[in-house]
Design an enzyme around this catalytic site. Sequence first.
Site, short mmCIF file in Angstrom:
data_model
loop_
_atom_site.label_atom_id
_atom_site.label_comp_id
_atom_site.label_asym_id
_atom_site.label_seq_id
_atom_site.Cartn_x
_atom_site.Cartn_y
_atom_site.Cartn_z
N ARG A 96 0.83 -1.21 0.00
CA ARG A 96 0.00 0.00 0.00
C ARG A 96 0.86 1.26 0.00
NH1 ARG A 96 -2.60 3.31 4.28
NH2 ARG A 96 -4.63 4.00 3.52
N HIS A 147 0.60 4.33 -2.61
CA HIS A 147 0.30 5.69 -2.18
C HIS A 147 1.44 6.65 -2.50
CE1 HIS A 147 -3.38 5.31 0.62
NE2 HIS A 147 -3.39 4.34 -0.28
N VAL A 168 0.96 9.84 -5.99
CA VAL A 168 1.06 11.25 -5.65
C VAL A 168 2.49 11.72 -5.93
CG1 VAL A 168 0.75 13.00 -3.86
CG2 VAL A 168 -0.68 10.93 -3.85
N GLY A 225 4.37 10.91 -8.23
CA GLY A 225 5.20 9.87 -8.80
C GLY A 225 5.98 9.12 -7.73
N ASP A 285 8.59 8.87 -5.79
CA ASP A 285 9.73 9.68 -5.35
C ASP A 285 9.87 9.72 -3.84
OD1 ASP A 285 7.57 11.24 -4.63
OD2 ASP A 285 8.39 13.11 -5.44
N SER A 314 7.92 10.75 -1.68
CA SER A 314 7.32 11.93 -1.04
C SER A 314 6.38 11.54 0.08
CB SER A 314 6.60 12.79 -2.08
OG SER A 314 5.62 12.04 -2.78
N ASN A 330 -3.91 8.89 4.35
CA ASN A 330 -2.68 8.37 4.93
C ASN A 330 -2.56 8.54 6.43
OD1 ASN A 330 -1.62 7.60 2.42
ND2 ASN A 330 -0.68 9.60 2.08
N HIS A 389 -6.36 -5.95 -2.49
CA HIS A 389 -7.29 -5.96 -1.38
C HIS A 389 -7.55 -7.37 -0.86
CE1 HIS A 389 -9.27 -1.78 -2.25
NE2 HIS A 389 -8.01 -1.69 -1.87
N THR A 390 -6.91 -8.34 -1.41
CA THR A 390 -7.04 -9.70 -0.91
C THR A 390 -6.25 -9.90 0.38
OG1 THR A 390 -7.06 -12.01 -1.65
CG2 THR A 390 -5.06 -10.75 -2.10
N THR A 441 -8.33 -16.64 2.46
CA THR A 441 -6.88 -16.68 2.70
C THR A 441 -6.40 -15.25 2.97
OG1 THR A 441 -6.51 -16.54 0.30
CG2 THR A 441 -6.48 -18.73 1.28
#
Length: 391
Positions: free
Chosen positions: A136, A140, A144, A146, A148, A150, A170, A270-271, A312
């Site tokens: 994740r 994320h 935003v 790219g 980098d 950030s 976040n 999301h699994t 699972t």
Amino acid sequence: MPPDRTEPEQTTLDVHTAIYLGREKKMATKLAALIVLAAFLGGPPACEGDIICFNGWLRLPIQDPRLCPPGSRSRINGRTRALVPVPRPSGLGLGLGYYNNRSSRTSYCPRAEGIVRDAVSKAVAAQPGIGAGLIRLFFHDCFVRGCDASVLLTTTNSNNRDTEREGNPNKNSLRGLEVIDAAKAKIEAACPGRVSCADIVAFAARDASSILSNRRINIRMSGGRYDGRESFANETDQLPGPFSGATVLLDNFKAKGLTSEEMVTLSGAHTIGRARCAFFSSRFSEMDPAFAAKLKAQCNDDDTKVDQEHVTPEVLDKHYYQDVIDGKALFTSDAVLNSAETIKQVTENANKAGAWERKFERAMENLGKIGIKTKADKGAEIRKVCWKVNN
């Protein structure tokens, strides 16, 4: 794609975006206008159909499509942010085995990827949920500004403290930051000033994907990214959220140069991970009845967390897509994949052995090419510490 979400905090917006609803049904109109005003004060709206939301992160009980006309987009600080498709990310400047080139005095660090792999392996062995957090974190970051790093910053070049980490999607929900910091510290000791935090985030997501899939997923993740020096909380409105509808999701991904298939593919993350009941309890009536009853029993309050996939939950696999088909998907952003535009891809991912894993590998590679910075770019560096810019 983001697992383990937290509820967005309230932020203040430009109230001059109040919506004129006409003269008919005056009392209902005034009430609706007040609700809309509250929504604007509560968080930036990016609308679709009957939903007022922070780009998919907040749902209010408004059932009037006039409040969100087609083409609506979020307003931040009085300006409209349009989601415009861009060319495919090229990844120009990246390369496999980037840190293994002996001829490069500025980037040679052959231990780098092994150090990241070791840090991720130890963290996931102790707590599998950290693996979901690392995947994740990569998403994320890249969505935003790219890829980098950030998303890691708390101190920026402009001394802005309201960074991406403070953004609604976040805040208090990012996981795996300590893994990135630990890997960075060891790499700096071995090869100071050569390996970017952005690459460490990308390698960590690659390794977490491999471990959680029992080595069925092996992403060819290139290196060579440089770190950015700025980060702003209000730019996290670009991230799709749990209440995002199909059109918003597709627009979000197109704005990054990614396809609808890659949107469906990356949603499969999301699994794994866990989700707060606040983000799906409004959907119980839309779910498989037996499954909804089971979830209701688990959801003692909005802050209770449940597994995002119930068969699972700690394995990165294709079970998520069967849940979408069976009415057992948690979020609106999951359930809408059962629509005409995406159901063919969902069905193939659910039924064809190995199909989703190969797609996921390619989609993660392309995700890692978004908006990369290289040595030649202004405002790019190799940070010494991942959460702050160099002096």
